[in-house]
Design an enzyme around this catalytic site. Sequence first.
Site, PDB file in Angstrom:
ATOM      1  N   SER A   1       0.839  -1.206   0.000  1.00 20.79           N
ATOM      2  CA  SER A   1       0.000   0.000   0.000  1.00 20.79           C
ATOM      3  C   SER A   1       0.869   1.249   0.000  1.00 20.79           C
ATOM      4  O   SER A   1       1.666   1.465   0.910  1.00 20.79           O
ATOM      5  CB  SER A   1      -0.883   0.021   1.245  1.00 20.79           C
TER       6      SER A   1
ATOM      7  N   HIS B   1      -1.437  -1.378  -4.056  1.00 18.76           N
ATOM      8  CA  HIS B   1      -2.690  -1.065  -3.366  1.00 18.76           C
ATOM      9  C   HIS B   1      -2.738   0.443  -3.122  1.00 18.76           C
ATOM     10  O   HIS B   1      -1.804   1.031  -2.584  1.00 18.76           O
ATOM     11  CB  HIS B   1      -2.713  -1.834  -2.046  1.00 18.76           C
TER      12      HIS B   1
ATOM     13  N   ASP C   1      -4.803   3.326  -1.321  1.00 14.52           N
ATOM     14  CA  ASP C   1      -5.804   3.618  -0.297  1.00 14.52           C
ATOM     15  C   ASP C   1      -6.320   5.038  -0.445  1.00 14.52           C
ATOM     16  O   ASP C   1      -5.575   6.000  -0.239  1.00 14.52           O
ATOM     17  CB  ASP C   1      -5.172   3.441   1.096  1.00 14.52           C
TER      18      ASP C   1
ATOM     19  N   MET D   1      -8.672   7.854   0.963  1.00 13.61           N
ATOM     20  CA  MET D   1      -9.369   8.247   2.194  1.00 13.61           C
ATOM     21  C   MET D   1      -9.918   9.652   2.031  1.00 13.61           C
ATOM     22  O   MET D   1      -9.212  10.541   1.533  1.00 13.61           O
ATOM     23  CB  MET D   1      -8.386   8.221   3.360  1.00 13.61           C
TER      24      MET D   1
ATOM     25  N   HIS E   1      -8.604   1.066  -3.359  1.00 13.92           N
ATOM     26  CA  HIS E   1      -9.456   0.781  -2.206  1.00 13.92           C
ATOM     27  C   HIS E   1     -10.081   2.099  -1.755  1.00 13.92           C
ATOM     28  O   HIS E   1      -9.416   2.926  -1.131  1.00 13.92           O
ATOM     29  CB  HIS E   1      -8.587   0.158  -1.089  1.00 13.92           C
TER      30      HIS E   1
ATOM     31  N   MET F   1     -11.986   4.205   0.576  1.00 17.89           N
ATOM     32  CA  MET F   1     -12.538   4.329   1.929  1.00 17.89           C
ATOM     33  C   MET F   1     -13.225   5.683   1.977  1.00 17.89           C
ATOM     34  O   MET F   1     -12.739   6.649   2.585  1.00 17.89           O
ATOM     35  CB  MET F   1     -11.411   4.225   2.970  1.00 17.89           C
TER      36      MET F   1
ATOM     37  N   MET G   1     -11.192  -6.284   5.767  1.00 14.53           N
ATOM     38  CA  MET G   1     -10.339  -5.410   6.577  1.00 14.53           C
ATOM     39  C   MET G   1     -10.104  -6.066   7.929  1.00 14.53           C
ATOM     40  O   MET G   1     -11.048  -6.471   8.620  1.00 14.53           O
ATOM     41  CB  MET G   1     -10.991  -4.041   6.741  1.00 14.53           C
TER      42      MET G   1
ATOM     43  N   GLY H   1      -8.535   3.520   8.157  1.00 16.12           N
ATOM     44  CA  GLY H   1      -8.215   4.912   8.455  1.00 16.12           C
ATOM     45  C   GLY H   1      -6.744   5.183   8.643  1.00 16.12           C
ATOM     46  O   GLY H   1      -6.274   6.275   8.368  1.00 16.12           O
TER      47      GLY H   1
ATOM     48  N   ASP I   1      -6.485  -6.949   4.451  1.00  9.38           N
ATOM     49  CA  ASP I   1      -5.903  -5.606   4.523  1.00  9.38           C
ATOM     50  C   ASP I   1      -5.864  -5.110   5.962  1.00  9.38           C
ATOM     51  O   ASP I   1      -6.911  -4.922   6.585  1.00  9.38           O
ATOM     52  CB  ASP I   1      -6.763  -4.666   3.658  1.00  9.38           C
TER      53      ASP I   1
HETATM   54  C1  DX5 Z   1      -6.049   0.984   6.300  1.00  7.15           C
HETATM   55  C2  DX5 Z   1      -5.661   0.719   4.853  1.00  7.15           C
HETATM   56  C3  DX5 Z   1      -4.615  -0.348   4.710  1.00  7.15           C
HETATM   57  C4  DX5 Z   1      -3.393  -0.119   5.506  1.00  7.15           C
HETATM   58  C5  DX5 Z   1      -2.410  -1.247   5.405  1.00  7.15           C
HETATM   59  O1  DX5 Z   1      -7.035   1.938   6.371  1.00  7.15           O
HETATM   60  O2  DX5 Z   1      -6.766   0.318   4.089  1.00  7.15           O
HETATM   61  O3  DX5 Z   1      -4.337  -0.610   3.353  1.00  7.15           O
HETATM   62  O4  DX5 Z   1      -2.791   1.082   5.173  1.00  7.15           O
HETATM   63  O5  DX5 Z   1      -1.297  -0.877   6.125  1.00  7.15           O
HETATM   64  P1  DX5 Z   1      -0.625  -1.760   7.266  1.00  7.15           P
HETATM   65  O6  DX5 Z   1      -0.101  -2.988   6.577  1.00  7.15           O
HETATM   66  O7  DX5 Z   1       0.453  -0.874   7.792  1.00  7.15           O
HETATM   67  O8  DX5 Z   1      -1.696  -2.107   8.274  1.00  7.15           O
HETATM   68 ZN    ZN Z   2      -6.483  -0.643   1.925  1.00  4.57          ZN
END
Ligand code: DX5
Ligand code: ZN
Length: 221
Positions: free
Chosen positions: A13, A38, A40, A42, A71, A73, A142, A147, A180
Site C-alpha cells: 500500500s 494497493h 488507499d 481516504m 481501495h 474508503m 479489513m 483509516g 488488509d
Molecule cells: C487501512 C488501509 C490499509 C493499511 C495497510 O485503512 O486500508 O491498506 O494502510 O497498512 P498496514 O499494513 O500498515 O496495516
Molecule cells: Zn487498503
Amino acid sequence: MKAPISAPLIAPSLLAADFTKLAQAVEAIDSSGAEWTHLDIMDGSFVPEISFGAKMVADLRPLTHSFFDVHLMTVHPENLIGGFARSGADNITFHLEAALHVHRILCAIKDLGKKAGISIVPSTPVEALAEILPFVDQVLVMTVNPGYGGQKLIPRCLEKVKELVRLREENAYSFLISVDGGVNPATASAVREAGADVLVTGEAFFKAAGKAAMAALLKGR
Ligand code: DX5
Ligand code: ZN
C-alpha cells in the site's frame, strides 16, 4: 494428499510510502516481485484521514505495469468510480458500509471495464455480503478498522476469510479474497492459512530494508 496451496499475491500500500517519493515507491514495488499496488483512498469522512485522489493515480500510472488495486474508503463511492477508472485503476473496491445500491455500483465499475471489489470493516459480518458475492471480483476483508496504516491485525477477522473460502467453494464463485491491515511477518502465516489470495501490506513492506525479501517472507517462501 492435500493440493499445494499457491502463494498469495502481495499488494504493497502506497499509503505507507514517503509521499514525496512515490515514483521510487512504485519502482520499489516492481523490483520486489510484489504483483499488485494497493492505493488507499481516504476522504476525511468515511475515515478521519485524507490520502490522495485520482490525479495521483493517473500520474503514477505510466510509471509501472503493476495491477492498480484501488481501495475507496469514502462515502458516495458511486461519485468517484468514473474518475478512478479514467486514472488507470485495474480494480476498484468500495465499502459495503458506504453504499446503498451496491449491486448498481458493482455493475457500473464493470461497465467501465474494471474489476469490482467490495470491502467490509471488522464489525460487518460476511452474511451481509450474501446477495452480492456472485457479482464481485474481489472481497477485501479489513483486519483493522480503516483509516490508518500500522495498526494491529484483529485475529477474529480471519474467521471471515475462512467463511468466504467456504462460500466460494460451495457456490463456485470466483472472487479473490484480500486481507488488509496489520499483515506482517508475524501475522502472515495465519492470514495465508485462513485462505487469503492477496495480502495487502503497508508498514511491513515500506519499513523493510530488503523489500524483495519481505515480499517473499509474506508469501511464505
Ligand atoms: C487501512 C488501509 C490499509 C493499511 C495497510 O485503512 O486500508 O491498506 O494502510 O497498512 P498496514 O499494513 O500498515 O496495516
Ligand atoms: Zn487498503
